[in-house]
Design a protein around this motif. Structure first.
Motif, PDB file in Angstrom:
ATOM      1  N   ASP A 271       0.779  -1.304   0.037  1.00 39.56           N
ATOM      2  CA  ASP A 271       0.003   0.020   0.042  1.00 39.56           C
ATOM      3  C   ASP A 271       0.847   1.223  -0.060  1.00 39.56           C
ATOM      4  O   ASP A 271       0.693   2.110  -0.496  1.00 39.56           O
ATOM      5  CB  ASP A 271      -1.080  -0.033   1.216  1.00 39.56           C
ATOM      6  CG  ASP A 271      -2.136  -0.994   0.986  1.00 39.56           C
ATOM      7  OD1 ASP A 271      -2.233  -1.615   0.230  1.00 39.56           O
ATOM      8  OD2 ASP A 271      -3.031  -1.004   2.030  1.00 39.56           O
TER       9      ASP A 271
ATOM     10  N   ASP B  79       1.995   1.550  -3.551  1.00 42.05           N
ATOM     11  CA  ASP B  79       0.653   1.690  -4.453  1.00 42.05           C
ATOM     12  C   ASP B  79      -0.038   2.706  -4.148  1.00 42.05           C
ATOM     13  O   ASP B  79      -1.249   2.981  -4.803  1.00 42.05           O
ATOM     14  CB  ASP B  79       0.137   0.504  -4.738  1.00 42.05           C
ATOM     15  CG  ASP B  79       0.757  -0.784  -5.540  1.00 42.05           C
ATOM     16  OD1 ASP B  79       1.830  -0.409  -6.113  1.00 42.05           O
ATOM     17  OD2 ASP B  79       0.326  -1.853  -5.541  1.00 42.05           O
TER      18      ASP B  79
ATOM     19  N   ASP C 266      -3.670   3.408  -5.895  1.00 42.65           N
ATOM     20  CA  ASP C 266      -4.719   3.010  -5.302  1.00 42.65           C
ATOM     21  C   ASP C 266      -5.933   4.083  -5.350  1.00 42.65           C
ATOM     22  O   ASP C 266      -6.966   3.868  -5.299  1.00 42.65           O
ATOM     23  CB  ASP C 266      -4.387   2.652  -3.715  1.00 42.65           C
ATOM     24  CG  ASP C 266      -3.902   1.199  -3.584  1.00 42.65           C
ATOM     25  OD1 ASP C 266      -3.743   0.408  -4.541  1.00 42.65           O
ATOM     26  OD2 ASP C 266      -3.236   1.039  -2.330  1.00 42.65           O
TER      27      ASP C 266
ATOM     28  N   THR D 148      -9.827   0.020  -4.543  1.00 42.90           N
ATOM     29  CA  THR D 148      -8.794   0.246  -3.655  1.00 42.90           C
ATOM     30  C   THR D 148      -8.410   1.781  -3.116  1.00 42.90           C
ATOM     31  O   THR D 148      -7.752   1.948  -2.312  1.00 42.90           O
ATOM     32  CB  THR D 148      -7.399  -0.101  -4.250  1.00 42.90           C
ATOM     33  OG1 THR D 148      -7.145   0.626  -5.404  1.00 42.90           O
ATOM     34  CG2 THR D 148      -7.434  -1.564  -4.169  1.00 42.90           C
TER      35      THR D 148
ATOM     36  N   ARG E 298      -8.528   2.525   0.615  1.00 45.62           N
ATOM     37  CA  ARG E 298      -7.421   1.741   1.576  1.00 45.62           C
ATOM     38  C   ARG E 298      -7.070   2.873   2.386  1.00 45.62           C
ATOM     39  O   ARG E 298      -6.935   3.825   2.310  1.00 45.62           O
ATOM     40  CB  ARG E 298      -6.413   1.142   0.684  1.00 45.62           C
ATOM     41  CG  ARG E 298      -6.690  -0.133   0.041  1.00 45.62           C
ATOM     42  CD  ARG E 298      -5.737  -0.692  -0.670  1.00 45.62           C
ATOM     43  NE  ARG E 298      -6.171  -2.047  -1.268  1.00 45.62           N
ATOM     44  CZ  ARG E 298      -5.305  -2.797  -1.899  1.00 45.62           C
ATOM     45  NH1 ARG E 298      -4.331  -2.362  -2.484  1.00 45.62           N
ATOM     46  NH2 ARG E 298      -5.642  -3.952  -2.227  1.00 45.62           N
TER      47      ARG E 298
END
Length: 307
Positions: free
Chosen positions: A86, A89, A93, A99, A102
């Motif tokens: 995470d 990304d 995201d 996503t 997140r």
């Protein structure tokens, strides 16, 4: 969006939402403790390998303490890996529907908080790792480069699932190394078979994100295979079953292993026959069912050692 902050579409109405303290929830979501299927899929090759080592050594059961350590280590290190994913990304995201909520992408956790949390989880994982023999410790450390590289692969290749396979299958080497202090042909074959299995099931998972991945400019085997996904799954799952079967043969496994492998193969066949790559809930259900497929094989391995 405020009610969904830090959550993703397939992570609603779970124990984290209902039972965890409010301040802890974003961190539990970073670790995917609200969606433990990934930890199970990381754990299962460890258990397969530990079971085959017991069969090879003539022990009636795998080392139970090792199974417990693998359980803890898989959940912690999967959490650390997801946190690192995470972090790497967070910009992507934000552009992907599934996503964008997140914890980092939504702002529920800062980058510095996420980095500190990743370090904490890694330290716990290291404490688990040092419970094993020296050969196993160095074998475990050798996987870290693959884990670190994985989040960036989707930017460069249509085969990021193959790198995930290298990382998620590492336990196929670890179980044997922890039990016997070495590697042999059997765990290497098990590792290769597990890689094919991981590429297959993560291709199914990746079909949920095809449209968003195209928009974000990232790659996957779902985009590569497209409408040819079922033939690709037949090839990948077929390779997995053959290589895992050869691993059992080299380990000296017998009829109970063969029955477990047959159940595993039958479950993979059901996935291929029933998957609908245009139906996200269908893909998610088939992906998650791989825990059951892996546990069927593990049950056969344990029975083979016991009986």
């Amino acid at each position: 969006m405020s009610t969904l902050q830090g959550r993703v579409a397939d992570s609603i109405g779970n124990w984290v939402d209902h039972g965890a303290p409010e301040w802890l929830r974003p961190y539990l979501r970073l670790s995917r403790f609200d969606r433990p299927i990934g930890a199970w899929l990381l754990l299962i090759p460890c258990w397969w390998s530990a079971g085959l080592a017991a069969v090879h050594a003539g022990w009636p059961l795998p080392n139970v303490w090792h199974l417990v350590l693998f359980f803890v280590g898989a959940f912690v290190m999967r959490g650390a890996g997801c946190t690192w994913n995470d972090i790497a990304d967070h910009d992507i995201d934000k552009r992907v529907e599934r996503t964008r909520s997140r914890p980092i992408a939504s702002g529920a956790v800062t980058m510095s908080q996420a980095l500190a949390y990743a370090v904490l989880q890694s330290l716990i994982g290291f404490l688990v790792l040092v419970q094993f023999n020296g050969f196993a410790i160095w074998t475990g450390i050798a996987s870290l480069g693959i884990v670190a590289a994985y989040p960036f692969m989707k930017r460069f290749t249509y085969w990021p699932q193959s790198v995930l396979g290298l990382a998620f299958s590492w336990g196929a080497l670890m179980g044997w190394a922890c039990a016997l202090g070495r590697l042999d042909v059997a765990p290497v074959l098990l590792y290769l078979g597990s890689i094919a299995w991981v590429i297959g099931y993560d291709t199914i998972y990746a079909h949920q994100d095809r449209a968003d991945d195209l928009f974000a400019g990232v790659k996957s085997t779902a985009l590569l295979f497209g409408e040819r996904t079922k033939p690709a799954l037949m090839a990948l799952y077929g390779i997995a079953v053959v290589l895992i079967g050869l691993a059992g043969l080299f380990a000296g496994a017998g009829v109970w292993f063969a029955l477990g492998l047959a159940a595993f193969a039958g479950h993979l066949g059901w996935q291929i026959a029933t998957v609908d790559i245009s139906d996200n809930p269908n893909c998610l259900k088939r992906f998650r069912s791989n825990r059951d497929a892996g546990l069927l094989l593990f049950a056969g391995i344990v029975l083979d050692a016991l009986l």
